[in-house]
Design a protein around this motif. Structure first.
Motif, short mmCIF file in Angstrom:
data_model
loop_
_atom_site.label_atom_id
_atom_site.label_comp_id
_atom_site.label_asym_id
_atom_site.label_seq_id
_atom_site.Cartn_x
_atom_site.Cartn_y
_atom_site.Cartn_z
N PRO A 5 70.09 -1.08 -10.43
CA PRO A 5 69.22 -2.25 -10.25
C PRO A 5 68.42 -2.53 -11.51
CG PRO A 5 68.30 -0.33 -9.15
CD PRO A 5 69.66 0.07 -9.62
N PRO A 6 67.94 -3.76 -11.66
CA PRO A 6 67.12 -4.08 -12.84
C PRO A 6 65.80 -3.31 -12.82
CG PRO A 6 67.06 -5.87 -11.24
CD PRO A 6 68.10 -4.92 -10.76
N LYS A 7 65.39 -2.83 -13.99
CA LYS A 7 64.11 -2.11 -14.07
C LYS A 7 62.93 -3.06 -14.11
CE LYS A 7 65.71 2.23 -16.10
NZ LYS A 7 65.53 3.22 -17.21
N GLY A 8 63.13 -4.19 -14.75
CA GLY A 8 62.05 -5.15 -14.86
C GLY A 8 62.46 -6.50 -14.32
N ASP A 9 61.48 -7.32 -13.98
CA ASP A 9 61.78 -8.67 -13.51
C ASP A 9 62.35 -9.50 -14.65
OD1 ASP A 9 61.54 -9.74 -10.91
OD2 ASP A 9 59.41 -9.24 -10.89
N PRO A 10 63.44 -10.24 -14.42
CA PRO A 10 63.98 -11.09 -15.48
C PRO A 10 63.03 -12.23 -15.80
CG PRO A 10 65.13 -11.48 -13.41
CD PRO A 10 64.24 -10.30 -13.19
N VAL A 11 63.02 -12.63 -17.06
CA VAL A 11 62.19 -13.76 -17.49
C VAL A 11 62.84 -15.06 -17.02
CG1 VAL A 11 61.26 -14.98 -19.49
CG2 VAL A 11 61.36 -12.48 -19.48
N GLN A 12 62.03 -15.93 -16.40
CA GLN A 12 62.57 -17.17 -15.85
C GLN A 12 61.87 -18.40 -16.43
OE1 GLN A 12 63.36 -17.42 -11.55
NE2 GLN A 12 62.51 -15.36 -11.38
N ASP A 13 61.26 -18.27 -17.60
CA ASP A 13 60.43 -19.37 -18.08
C ASP A 13 61.20 -20.41 -18.90
OD1 ASP A 13 60.90 -17.84 -20.30
OD2 ASP A 13 58.79 -17.42 -20.76
N ALA A 14 62.52 -20.26 -19.00
CA ALA A 14 63.30 -21.24 -19.75
C ALA A 14 64.65 -21.47 -19.09
CB ALA A 14 63.47 -20.80 -21.20
N PRO A 15 64.68 -22.05 -17.89
CA PRO A 15 65.96 -22.29 -17.22
C PRO A 15 66.86 -23.19 -18.06
CG PRO A 15 64.10 -22.71 -15.74
CD PRO A 15 63.54 -22.55 -17.11
N GLN A 16 68.15 -22.89 -18.03
CA GLN A 16 69.13 -23.73 -18.70
C GLN A 16 69.65 -24.76 -17.70
OE1 GLN A 16 72.03 -20.96 -20.21
NE2 GLN A 16 70.43 -19.61 -20.99
N VAL A 17 69.79 -26.00 -18.15
CA VAL A 17 70.14 -27.08 -17.24
C VAL A 17 71.33 -27.86 -17.78
CG1 VAL A 17 69.34 -29.21 -16.13
CG2 VAL A 17 67.76 -27.29 -16.45
N SER A 18 72.30 -28.08 -16.90
CA SER A 18 73.42 -28.96 -17.22
C SER A 18 73.61 -29.92 -16.04
CB SER A 18 74.69 -28.15 -17.46
OG SER A 18 75.01 -27.37 -16.33
N GLY A 19 74.62 -30.75 -16.08
CA GLY A 19 74.81 -31.72 -15.02
C GLY A 19 75.30 -31.07 -13.73
N PRO A 20 75.06 -31.72 -12.57
CA PRO A 20 75.55 -31.18 -11.30
C PRO A 20 77.07 -31.21 -11.23
CG PRO A 20 74.60 -33.37 -10.99
CD PRO A 20 74.29 -32.97 -12.40
N LYS A 21 77.62 -30.25 -10.50
CA LYS A 21 79.06 -30.17 -10.31
C LYS A 21 79.52 -31.19 -9.27
CE LYS A 21 79.64 -26.60 -13.08
NZ LYS A 21 78.30 -26.58 -13.68
#
Length: 759
Positions: A5-21
């Protein structure tokens, strides 16, 4: 090989965005499923486990409640089902050493994703009053602690017994039996937060608070209307049924504020075509404003009435009540009001009408997009009106189809998990078990939170689920839970609710669906009821994650023996030893379960009776199907504000977060995003990629704020926005609920978007 399991919480402050499928499933779904499964289970365990999911001699998927077909694929599961199974059958473990390393203050600062990724709970754990860490405790001492706190109550009604939709029929029946012999009907459940509006509307209009179709009815339909639902993420196996319906000549109308990939095109991974082009599903997309569905169906009903020969007059005359009052209200439906409420064009609605009039057999499916508004109950009653007008209830290929979420949420209600039980059910319990159940109604979810907040409830016991994260008004809910004397959670995995505790707290680890259940009477199985009223067996195949685990029925039986003592008239020890004895009692208490053990032993199980579907008999107060007439309602939006709906990402099931992506909507590595129509964004000067705080506005004047959401320009309906829960549950006022059902109004939250301080 399984990964750690991950030891630390993943950073979520820069989501990557593309067009909807524009399509769902296909090869990406296969790859994603197997990758997540192997991370949790390893290669060999993945193969052995997934091949048993939803098989007649296997276990029921712990995910959604969609029914299985008679003839099943070897791989009878979807992507999200594979994720649900992998999370339960994981090789990762949360041991007492984990809790020694992580005090509650540390755990409370972690994300739900991180908590869930740590693995299966292995031992009963206890947080003493004033303690900083959970510590291991014996089962006997754990039951003593619950008994101590219950004995200290001034009334049994100071205890609350919550149920998640994962709970089996056998465990649910025992759980409500224990609560009622204790002396309370405080049995809130997850239905209170999802399809309570459906049950309220359908019970009043057709006499049964469940859907009226079977799986084969979808295959026979001429027209299927899917409203307020995203099956590609929430019920992916439904797409196979829609694909088959299309192949048989059906047409599909999608009514939703967001375009959803799964309803545009389905790439069935079980077929060669599905791995290439796939099948287009939706013939007409009505991109409706949030909460506009009642107005839409009201106008369609007026237009049907205005069309010569369109009404099934014989059905209306023989089987319905209240037509004249309904017709008067429907004929007053106004085009301008409807276009304002829905955001649709006149051409959209006229095209939909043509499709309705050309169809002999019509089914309407819906989910949370319809059930979580202030006016949800009259909205669903209007859909019933729509179907009654043309005789589309009680014949093959037609009917109402509320699509349930969690795998046994409907079965739990059938077993008596309900704060407002019918007198006939209580009478049957009294006759069978020789005690007088309480008759006063108990608390639903919202009322339970109020009672905890106000000090009227002091013990909170949860059979599964993640109550804190599922409930509205997060700050109010968490403060209410912290006022309890004792909070208890029967769980397979760690979640947020374990970190928001009463003065004392217990975590009781239980078997999952995937695991073998061996009791004194030998190997056991449990049963579940799917979204269409089919009851079947579920048999786990894996060795338990820990020898310390108890099954849910065993936990209830041992708790009842400790709390109720020798005076109980219920043979709890016998029930724990042999679940067949529980089913024998269910057969004598609940109509439709006669000869339960013999019938459920048949491969595939059996269908519960449904009078409207089976014989066009409507067990309502009038003895007929009831037309209803209610004023048309829809949310009114102040200038400069948006109407927010909370929803799931594709890497999520209910409050369980499997990952940080929403593949079909083009979101990667982040959940704090808000989807806003580009035109609305321009008017509000919201640049794509900027960060905002979502601020709820409601009549109580309390500021509810969800900070730090990335703006994503997205093709939502005008005036409407969307963001994921549970992050946005903080914006849903506790008292903003649906009339009649008291379901939180999570799909119509008025918000303003303010620039974040950090942007």
């Amino acid at each position: 090989m399984a990964t750690k399991p991950p030891k630390g919480d993943p950073v979520q402050d820069a989501p990557q965005v593309s067009g909807p499928k524009r399509a769902a499933a296909g090869l990406p779904a296969i790859g994603h499923s197997l990758r997540m499964a192997q991370q949790q289970m390893g290669v060999k365990r993945t193969a052995l486990t997934l091949l048993n999911v939803n098989q007649k001699d296997g276990f029921d998927c712990p995910g959604c409640a969609w029914p299985e077909p008679e003839h099943r694929h070897k791989a009878e599961f979807c992507e999200n089902g594979a994720k649900a199974v992998a999370e339960e059958a994981t090789l990762r473990r949360v041991t007492p050493a984990f809790f020694a390393e992580h005090p509650v203050a540390d755990l409370s600062g972690r994300s739900g994703y991180w908590l869930g990724q740590q693995g299966r709970l292995t031992h009963p754990m206890y947080l003493p009053e004033g303690g900083e860490r959970y510590e291991p405790v014996t089962w006997e001492r754990a039951f003593d602690i619950v008994a101590e706190e219950i004995a200290a109550l001034s009334s049994p009604d100071e205890a609350v017994f919550y149920t998640s939709g994962r709970t089996s029929n056998e465990a649910a029946f025992l759980y409500q039996l224990f609560a009622r012999q204790l002396g309370t009907n405080n049995l809130p459940d997850c239905s209170n937060m999802c399809h309570e509006s459906s049950g309220s509307a359908l019970s009043e209009t057709i006499g049964v608070g469940k859907g009226s179709v079977l799986l084969e009815d979808l295959h026979k339909a001429d027209l299927i209307i899917v409203a307020g639902q995203n099956p590609g993420t929430n019920h992916p196996r439904m797409l196979s049924a829609l694909e088959k319906a299309k192949a048989n000549g059906a047409r599909i109308v999608s009514v939703n504020p967001l375009p959803e990939a799964g309803l545009e095109r389905f790439k069935n991974p079980q077929t060669p075509k599905g791995l290439t082009t796939g099948a287009a599903l939706t013939d007409l997309f009505l991109q409706i404003r949030l909460g506009g569905d009642q107005a839409l169906f009201r106008l369609l009903n007026r237009l049907i009435l205005d069309t010569p020969g369109a009404v099934d007059e014989e059905f209306v005359r023989e089987h319905t009540y209240g037509f004249d009052e309904f017709a008067e209200a429907a004929r007053a439906a106004d085009w301008d009001e409807t276009l304002t409420a829905t955001g649709l064009t006149r051409g959209d609605i006229e095209q939909c009408l043509r499709m309705v009039l050309e169809s002999e057999r019509v089914i309407v499916c819906w989910a949370m997009g319809l059930t979580q508004h202030k006016h949800s109950v009259p909205m669903i009653r209007e859909i019933v009106n729509f179907l009654l007008l043309r005789g589309n209830i009680g014949r093959p290929g037609a009917g109402v189809c509320p699509v349930r979420g969690h795998s046994n949420v409907q079965g739990d209600r059938t077993m008596g998990i309900f704060e407002r039980p019918e007198p006939a059910f209580l009478d049957a319990l009294e006759k069978e078990f020789g005690f007088a159940p309480p008759r006063e109604h108990g608390y639903d979810v919202v009322r339970a939170i109020r009672a905890l907040r106000d000090g009227k409830a002091k013990v909170f016991f949860a059979m599964g689920g993640n109550f804190v994260s599922a409930s509205p008004d997060t700050e109010v809910t968490e403060a209410a839970m912290r006022r309890a004397r004792l909070t208890v959670h029967v769980s397979t995995k760690l979640n947020r609710s374990h970190t928001v505790t009463g003065a004392r707290a217990l975590i009781l680890p239980t078997l999952g669906r995937t695991e073998r259940d061996v009791q004194g009477g030998g190997e056991q199985f449990v049963t579940v009821e799917d979204s269409m009223g089919m009851v079947h067996a579920s048999r786990g195949r894996l060795e338990p994650a820990s020898p310390q685990l108890l099954s849910e029925p065993a936990i209830v039986c041992r708790l009842a023996r400790r709390v109720l003592g020798e005076s109980s008239t219920v043979p709890w020890e016998e029930f724990e030893k042999d679940y067949a004895t529980i089913r024998d009692r269910i057969a004598r208490v609940i109509p439709g379960f006669e000869d339960f053990n013999a019938r459920v032993a048949r491969p595939g199980g059996f269908a519960l009776p449904h009078a409207p579907r089976d014989e066009r008999r409507f067990p309502t107060a009038t003895g007929k199907a009831n037309f209803t007439a209610a004023p048309v309602e829809f949310p009114e939006l102040p200038e400069g504000r948006l109407l927010l709906q909370t929803l799931r990402s594709h890497d999520q099931y209910n409050t369980t977060i499997y990952g940080l992506d929403d593949r079909y909507r083009g979101i990667k590595n982040g959940r704090r995003v808000v989807l806003v129509n580009p035109e609305d964004a321009r008017e509000l000067r919201l640049v794509d990629g900027s960060y905002v705080d979502l601020v709820g506005e409601w009549k109580d004047g309390v500021e509810r704020r969800a900070p730090g959401f990335r703006v994503v320009h997205y093709p939502t309906a005008r005036g409407c926005a969307a963001a994921y829960y549970p992050e946005t549950n903080v914006l849903v006022p506790l008292d903003a609920t649906a009339d009649t059902s008291n379901t939180p109004a999570s799909k119509s939250v008025v918000v303003r978007l303010e620039q974040s301080a950090a942007d």
